[in-house]
Motif scaffolding. Sequence first.
Motif: not given
Length: 463
Positions: A157-168
Amino acid sequence: MLSLLLATTLAAAPAPRAAPSANTVIHIPQLDKLSGLHGFMSRAGTYAALARPSTWSPEFHPFLSLDPMRPESLSAVGIDATAPATLSFITRSKVSCVRLTDAKAFQAKANEALATGGEVKSNVSKGLTTASAPRGTGRAGYVLKGQDVCSFATLYDDDDLLKETVKLMGKAPAPDARLGKLPGSVFVLQGSRMVVGLDGTADGLQVEGTATQLPLPPFQSASASPYGAMTQPGLLFSRAQVAPAGLSQAVGSVRWSIQQLCAACPPEQINTVTQAVTQQLTGHLLVLVDNVQVKASLRTPEGRFFAPRQVVAAEVKDPSKVKAALSPLAGFPGAQALEDGYALALKGGTVLVRQKGKHLVVGNDEAVVKSLLDALSDKSAKLPHAVDFTADPKRAARALSQVSLLDIMSNQQLAGLFAMSAEVGPLLSNSERLSGWLDSAPGGGHRFSLTWTMPASGAKPAP
């Protein structure tokens, strides 16, 4: 000229949009080219649930119910079925990247699915549209840029994967030259260690790949093999040419087995014999496993060694020097001199070490050893690859079925074999043939191929 060739190769290579933190990546260069693989999986799935397309299709997208094998399923949510797709599997997380034909249609379906987990948070910034919502214990969402979208789901329950996907999504995917060198409608990548291409038809599966960390010696394919013209029925029949640098590793497994099963055998003499024999090997080997007959617990070294009725043949440079190198075996406990070698009585059975001309033969079953000795000849032929093999899937299924309940309760590896027997055994019993090859690759790696052949469509299945 070299730079031009490299640029051409990279231009032709698929470009997976893979998450940097992924453990495993699956790349599909063109979604509407999966019919052959779908045909094999559908047929294999009759006998093994693990192979069924319905088992794998839920993995295609993190939160939408889609079937990548059915283009109409993709078109219904605005996904381009003629474009590539890349799936990144991360610890407790997943990212799926595709191309869209209708971004609005995709957003409508995606937002509807996300809303079932809670409030959807969306944002538009610098050409990127992001959306995410709670999903179970974690979050799910997507990042959209033009006609490209990467969707994700995580148990955190965090935004880490969202941030990684934005970079992707912030940079174009780079071509992967390894994929351009392999055939396949689907590619599986495990970091820099292994890349595998998959394709198929209703009657077979084709697998080809490269690996850098296989526990195998280096091989070479530079000369005609004395076993190149031979064929022998059995569970496994394989021919190989081991490079000089790999001979000690190849012989070491035999030495280790003898030391395990003969505690009274002098280790220094075992080492002396194996070193002297290794120096006389040309590198040409033949391995035959006739079948598996479990007579003792597979939890014991002797049970595992003598269960497969097997024999190995190796070409030698000077038979007289090999005969002299083997002479210390006469003094080993339980050794019996034969006209052409020795029989060593070990814990659980007998190992035969025999010579025929330029061939040294070592096996654990008298009938199998005799059969191979009778088949040896002076006729040679060049093999197209450093290693080739054929396997009888029906005999493999019978072998797997011999793992006992007591074995699986006490040994994790044997439990894995039992699980394989339960899941894949019926498929092996209804398969025709397994065959393949292997070559050494630059940098200490290996390139390999496997063909899994089913009976011709319409043939009567095995009972």
